[in-house]
Enzyme design. Structure first.
Site, PDB file in Angstrom:
ATOM      1  N   CYS A   1       1.130  -1.233  -0.206  1.00  0.00           N
ATOM      2  CA  CYS A   1       0.096   0.607   0.304  1.00  0.00           C
ATOM      3  C   CYS A   1       1.132   0.923   0.243  1.00  0.00           C
ATOM      4  CB  CYS A   1      -1.043   0.044   1.243  1.00  0.00           C
ATOM      5  SG  CYS A   1      -1.545   1.832   1.681  1.00  0.00           S
TER       6      CYS A   1
ATOM      7  N   TYR B   1      -4.827   5.421  -9.851  1.00  0.00           N
ATOM      8  CA  TYR B   1      -6.517   5.214  -9.726  1.00  0.00           C
ATOM      9  C   TYR B   1      -7.120   5.578 -10.093  1.00  0.00           C
ATOM     10  CZ  TYR B   1      -3.852   2.904  -5.660  1.00  0.00           C
ATOM     11  OH  TYR B   1      -2.588   1.921  -5.269  1.00  0.00           O
TER      12      TYR B   1
END
Length: 704
Positions: free
Chosen positions: A111, A259
């Protein structure tokens, strides 16, 4: 190009390979195989996680768990919208005072938001203040982020609560929690609650929230930070406006921009995101054309926030999220910048590209339905960079990277750390340093099997200083109690002709020093040690004694000095000291990390020498970069390949490097300063069964 990104075909060459599936599994799972454990590759093989078609996130509504995504993730026109975090506590505060040992950080190396929090913890030296647990990069379909230390190297258990899933932290904090289960999580052990799950806040907390603790000051003293981080304030108040502007620009278009592209639900939303992203990357490329970091000469939180995305870009976002206008490697400034930031002490420890690649390519199955893990996509961040061109301090960082003790920041458990050499005076031709260059004044103590000594004997011999600087050769085996010893009765070894001592430690003890390493450059007039740092000694031999030698070779031409320093820093960290990091590692993880780094660097050097280059920088003569690499390459096939278990490939099997080694061996002064006999007896004669191997059955002659 379409096959490259869509089918994960990242290696440079197309090769026809026919191999049984079981062989592929065995090959890929070698590094992750432990008795009694199921490797991640075996998981792929048996299809346990890929039959359901997706690795969904997990969210809660009023404490009830649901797999998948909430409806609010996209706008009507298909744009991805990130859900705000829910826990926004502050340290220090009345509710959460700054206390050592009270807080714990939960992350996943996969992450990017969690990684930037972990990086700030490391940069600030808070390892002893705030604990750390690492979730598996392979998310559980039903529960989300999972603690599974057996899943993949680099994962841990929850050492605080013993929880199996990160979601348990959220429900423990708030039994009626509604929202996603994300990392990072900063946990308060005293109140058993989440302080914050917002990475931006955690970064700021780590930057200044614990500054008053004495443990932090102690950690800083151990950190051995470079000029990039010496100021220890990564959120400078005097640049608050520019920080805010860049953070906002980078978040919208790069951090979250990848994203927005990869998770877009319409072609229009995807194209808008990619257009915005590369427009901003071009802006950042322009800024980095003028200065080393985004706010100037010093690393800041802005660099940390950008770096976590750039480090993943070529390996993940370029192909999986179709952000494939250009790779970061294709930007001259950004490509060098990402390597520069990676090489700041502490940053590499927080980057696990295996976790990243496995996570993304198994999680985002809408873009990768079969869940295949690509090979060959990860750049080598340890290769040299050119960012030192912007400041003298940065150049000094690079120059000092080739000296003993510069690896003190590598605190990976079980990693070998070279002790620092503390005698660092300088000899100057004009005597301005108090140590004038004079014939017969200085004496060099070395051992032929020590590669750092070998550098110095090479420089002395190549520069023709044998009659200018006297030398004694110590025995290749160290005494168990007293270390390096003089054994003149042994072939090729000398007595101490200055003091008649039996051990080199006695030379140090005269000055109250507890060190005992070689080489040692000694001043016979002042009766003191000048230097025991090999990188410094060879540079003095090159430049300060030219009045006493007829050899005109300059190993460090002024026009090439910075390039030589950059290459020295690279080869020292990854190859010269890298071989020792593998050979003297005390854990499997540390050994494998050093092994991978070593052979990535060796392949880089092999490419540098392509096209028949005789020397590393493409010059028509040897430079200091060649000299400093030579002792390791000279020893490799005969010693390090087996002694340090660096079995990836021999130098003899790398045609460009092998030709380079053969060429170096015939240069004036090189063979005279090199003793393979002492090397083999020194490395193999004091460990294990003490047997000296008879082979390999080849030397360095071009006829071999």
């Amino acid at each position: 190009p379409r096959a490259n990104t869509l089918f994960c075909c990242f290696p440079r060459r197309i090769t026809n390979i026919v191999i049984a599936q079981s062989s592929v599994v065995n090959h890929l799972s070698t590094r992750d195989h432990y008795p009694g454990r199921r490797s991640d590759v075996e998981v792929l093989r048996f299809g346990k996680f890929f039959r359901k078609g997706a690795f969904k996130m997990v969210y809660f509504v009023d404490g009830e768990r649901f797999p998948g995504h909430m409806d609010s993730r996209h706008t009507k026109d298909g744009q991805f919208v990130r859900t705000p975090t829910k826990f926004r506590g502050v340290i220090p505060s009345e509710e959460y005072p700054a206390e050592s040992g009270r807080y714990h950080l939960y992350v996943s190396w996969a992450c990017p938001w969690a990684t930037r929090a972990a990086m700030m913890r490391r940069l600030k030296g808070l390892e002893d203040v705030v604990g750390l647990s690492v979730a598996s990069p392979i998310r559980n379909d039903d529960f989300g982020w999972e603690f599974d230390p057996d899943r993949m190297k680099g994962c841990t258990a929850d050492s605080v609560n013993g929880f199996k899933y990160v979601s348990e932290l959220y429900v423990k904090s708030n039994p009626t929690y509604s929202g996603y289960i994300t990392t990072p999580v900063l946990w308060d052990k005293q109140t058993s609650t989440i302080v914050s799950n917002e990475s931006e806040d955690i970064v700021r907390i780590f930057n200044s929230g614990f500054d008053t603790l004495p443990e932090t000051a102690e950690s800083r003293a151990k950190a051995s930070l470079t000029a990039a981080t010496h100021h220890l304030d990564f959120c400078p108040a005097d640049k608050a406006d520019e920080r805010a502007r860049l953070n906002d620009l980078i978040y919208k278009n790069v951090n979250n921009g990848v994203y927005r592209a990869g998770l877009a639900k319409s072609q229009e939303a995807y194209e808008a995101a990619v257009s915005d992203m590369f427009a901003v990357l071009d802006q950042l490329e322009s800024i980095l054309d003028r200065q080393r970091f985004l706010l100037g000469d010093s690393l800041s939180e802005v660099d940390v926030r950008l770096f976590v995305t750039l480090s993943r870009f070529d390996a993940v976002y370029y192909g999986l999220f179709k952000c494939n206008i250009r790779r970061i490697q294709d930007f001259p400034n950004l490509g060098n910048y990402v390597r520069d930031v990676f090489q700041v002490p502490g940053m590499a420890e927080c980057i696990n590209m295996r976790h990243c690649v496995h996570h993304y390519f198994t999680t985002f199955t809408s873009a990768n339905p079969k869940g295949l893990i690509p090979r060959g996509s990860v750049p080598n961040f340890r290769e040299p960079h050119d960012r030192d061109r912007f400041s003298a301090a940065a150049a000094m960082d690079v120059r000092n990277a080739g000296t003993a003790g510069d690896t003190a920041s590598d605190n990976k458990k079980g990693a070998y750390v070279r002790p620092r050499s503390n005698h660092r005076n300088m000899i100057t031709a004009d005597g301005s340093s108090g140590f004038p260059a004079e014939k017969g004044r200085y004496h060099l103590y070395v051992s032929h099997n020590c590669p750092w000594s070998h550098r110095c004997t090479l420089a002395r011999s190549i520069k023709g200083l044998q009659d200018v600087i006297s030398m004694n050769i110590l025995f290749y085996k160290r005494d168990p109690d007293r270390g390096w010893q003089f054994r003149p009765e042994e072939p090729g070894c000398d007595a101490d002709e200055v003091f008649g001592f039996k051990y080199i430690k006695e030379v140090y003890e005269r000055e109250g020093s507890t060190e005992g390493s070689v080489p040692v450059l000694f001043d016979k007039v002042k009766q003191v040690i000048v230097s025991n740092e090999s990188a410094q000694i060879i540079r003095m031999f090159n430049s300060e004694f030219n009045a006493f030698t007829s050899v005109k070779l300059d190993l460090v031409p002024a026009a090439l000095e910075r390039e030589i320093d950059r290459l020295n820093a690279f080869t020292y960290a990854s190859i010269n000291n890298g071989s020792y990091r593998a050979g003297f590692a005390s854990t499997q993880e540390a050994y494998e990390d050093a092994y991978d780094t070593f052979f990535q660097a060796m392949e880089s050097v092999e490419r540098m020498l392509a096209g028949g280059k005789k020397y590393l920088l493409g010059t028509d003569h040897m430079t200091e970069a060649d000299l400093r690499l030579f002792p390791t390459i000279f020893r490799f096939d005969h010693v390090y390949y087996t002694r340090f278990m660096l079995y990836g490939k021999r130098v003899r099997d790398m045609p460009n490097l092998w030709a380079w080694l053969q060429n170096m061996m015939v240069q004036d002064g090189v063979s005279e300063a090199s003793s393979m006999d002492h090397c083999k007896k020194g490395y193999f004669g004091r460990t294990g069964n003490n047997l000296i191997p008879a082979g390999p059955a080849f030397g360095f002659d071009k006829r071999d």
